[in-house]
Design an enzyme around this catalytic site. Structure first.
Site, PDB file in Angstrom:
ATOM      1  N   CYS A  41     -11.097   2.899   0.263  1.00 31.71           N
ATOM      2  CA  CYS A  41      -9.564   3.262   0.512  1.00 31.71           C
ATOM      3  C   CYS A  41      -9.069   2.329   1.809  1.00 31.71           C
ATOM      4  CB  CYS A  41      -9.425   4.753   0.915  1.00 31.71           C
ATOM      5  SG  CYS A  41      -7.632   5.186   1.399  1.00 31.71           S
ATOM      6  N   HIS A  46      -7.130   2.836   3.868  1.00 35.83           N
ATOM      7  CA  HIS A  46      -7.076   3.507   5.218  1.00 35.83           C
ATOM      8  C   HIS A  46      -8.242   3.804   6.102  1.00 35.83           C
ATOM      9  CE1 HIS A  46      -3.085   4.594   3.646  1.00 35.83           C
ATOM     10  NE2 HIS A  46      -2.588   5.295   4.781  1.00 35.83           N
ATOM     11  N   ASP A  55       0.811  -1.320  -0.120  1.00 32.23           N
ATOM     12  CA  ASP A  55       0.202   0.054  -0.057  1.00 32.23           C
ATOM     13  C   ASP A  55       0.777   1.252   0.050  1.00 32.23           C
ATOM     14  OD1 ASP A  55      -2.392   1.709   0.374  1.00 32.23           O
ATOM     15  OD2 ASP A  55      -1.909   1.741   2.435  1.00 32.23           O
ATOM     16  N   SER A  56       0.257   2.370  -0.173  1.00 31.69           N
ATOM     17  CA  SER A  56       1.122   3.464   0.209  1.00 31.69           C
ATOM     18  C   SER A  56       1.514   3.854   1.430  1.00 31.69           C
ATOM     19  CB  SER A  56       0.328   4.926  -0.626  1.00 31.69           C
ATOM     20  OG  SER A  56      -0.919   4.991   0.234  1.00 31.69           O
ATOM     21  N   GLU A  88      -2.405   8.722   8.707  1.00 30.87           N
ATOM     22  CA  GLU A  88      -1.148   8.657   8.850  1.00 30.87           C
ATOM     23  C   GLU A  88      -0.542   9.360   9.913  1.00 30.87           C
ATOM     24  OE1 GLU A  88       1.360   6.760   7.007  1.00 30.87           O
ATOM     25  OE2 GLU A  88      -0.459   5.669   5.705  1.00 30.87           O
ATOM     26  N   CYS A 131      -4.324  -1.532  -1.676  1.00 34.72           N
ATOM     27  CA  CYS A 131      -4.575  -0.142  -1.839  1.00 34.72           C
ATOM     28  C   CYS A 131      -5.454   0.037  -3.180  1.00 34.72           C
ATOM     29  CB  CYS A 131      -3.188   0.354  -2.311  1.00 34.72           C
ATOM     30  SG  CYS A 131      -3.151   2.076  -2.898  1.00 34.72           S
TER      31      CYS A 131
HETATM   32  N1  DGL Z   1      -4.706   3.345   1.168  1.00 32.12           N
HETATM   33  C1  DGL Z   1      -4.841   3.805  -0.205  1.00 32.12           C
HETATM   34  C2  DGL Z   1      -6.094   3.234  -1.200  1.00 32.12           C
HETATM   35  O1  DGL Z   1      -6.526   2.515  -0.786  1.00 32.12           O
HETATM   36  C3  DGL Z   1      -3.911   4.920  -0.723  1.00 32.12           C
HETATM   37  C4  DGL Z   1      -4.346   6.210  -0.183  1.00 32.12           C
HETATM   38  C5  DGL Z   1      -3.210   7.194  -0.787  1.00 32.12           C
HETATM   39  O2  DGL Z   1      -2.132   6.827  -0.729  1.00 32.12           O
HETATM   40  O3  DGL Z   1      -3.752   8.161  -1.176  1.00 32.12           O
HETATM   41  O4  DGL Z   1      -6.501   3.970  -1.975  1.00 32.12           O
END
Ligand code: DGL
Length: 270
Positions: free
Chosen positions: A185, A187, A11-12, A153, A74
């Site tokens: 997402c 996150h 993931d990011s 984050e 992600c």
């Molecule tokens: N967690 C990621 C997603 O599911 C990426 C969030 C990001 O880096 O903008 O899209």
């Protein structure tokens, strides 16, 4: 033995850990190699070309570690880069969008589904496309929530600022009479309680992580790649920046202790 090889997950940032947690719970016999691209986050505001470039680099890095399958934990990279990288490699690739859309389509009763995600995921229209393929009567309402990722984050998961942002972002979707809301997402499950407070009890929140882990288990089974051994704890975590901060966060999410997180410069490595 290929079955003993690890699963590569990326993931990011920390968001992909919500998927790792499900993999650990559902298929504990698998070892995980995780990469969080914390130096280049967020992906959600980047172009398709950039996200494909980053995804290619990470996939190459994970393959150099001998992984037998890759999970793109992600939504942004799943939406923009999965098809491209999948056609370039010869191991299975599982993303989070299709499993999430599947649950949403099965869950809705009134056919009105909200999707929250990054700007890139919402603009890609991918949830709309997949959901409409499965049921043309479904109406999908997307809303980009660009501030959620930095808030998570920063560890502001239970904070008045996050609550305020959730009211602004989700309030608009509530007016559309949705009965299902996809946390599009990885996150966002980390601020699920805040989202729940704003959305109320009447809306079903869909976290694609559970279904993604289930999908991975099925793919491994189908391809004869499943490791049926005893539960593993030798997982390895890499990030491109802020290893210690990541490690501490991971220990608040995962069912096993993360003793070490390694910092690497992915652009130098691949
Ligand atoms: N967690 C990621 C997603 O599911 C990426 C969030 C990001 O880096 O903008 O899209």
């Amino acid at each position: 033995m290929i079955n003993k090889a690890p699963i590569g997950v990326f993931d990011s940032g920390v968001g992909g850990l919500t998927v790792v947690k499900e993999i650990m719970n559902q298929i504990p016999g698998e070892t995980i190699i995780y990469f969080g691209d914390t130096a280049r986050l967020p992906y959600g505001s980047k172009s398709k070309e950039t996200v494909i470039t980053y995804t290619r680099q990470i996939v190459r890095f994970l393959m150099s570690k001998g992984v037998k399958a890759i999970v793109i934990a992600c939504n942004t990279a799943s939406a923009l880069a999965l098809d491209t990288v999948e056609s370039e490699i010869n191991i299975p690739v599982v993303g989070v969008v299709k499993p999430g859309a599947k649950v949403a389509a099965e869950t809705t009763r009134n056919g009105r589904i909200g999707v929250i995600g990054t700007v890139a995921t919402i603009q890609s229209g991918i949830y709309n496309e997949i959901l409409n393929k499965s049921n043309s009567h479904v109406k999908v309402f997307g809303k980009a929530c660009p501030l959620f990722v930095p808030l998570v984050e920063e560890g502001l998961v239970d904070d008045p600022v996050t609550f305020e942002m959730a009211k602004r972002y989700i309030g608009e979707l509530l007016e559309k009479q949705i009965d299902t809301l996809v946390l599009g997402c990885t996150h966002y499950p980390l601020i699920r309680e805040t989202i729940r407070k704003v959305a109320g009890e009447g809306i079903t929140l869909v976290n694609p992580a559970y279904e993604t882990a289930k999908c991975l288990a099925e793919v491994l089974e189908d391809k004869g790649l499943k490791n049926d051994d005893t539960p593993k704890s030798d997982h390895i975590f890499y990030v491109s920046d802020g290893a210690e901060k990541f490690r501490q966060f991971a220990n608040t999410i995962l069912p096993c202790e993360v003793v070490e997180t390694k910092d690497i410069n992915i652009e130098e490595l691949v």
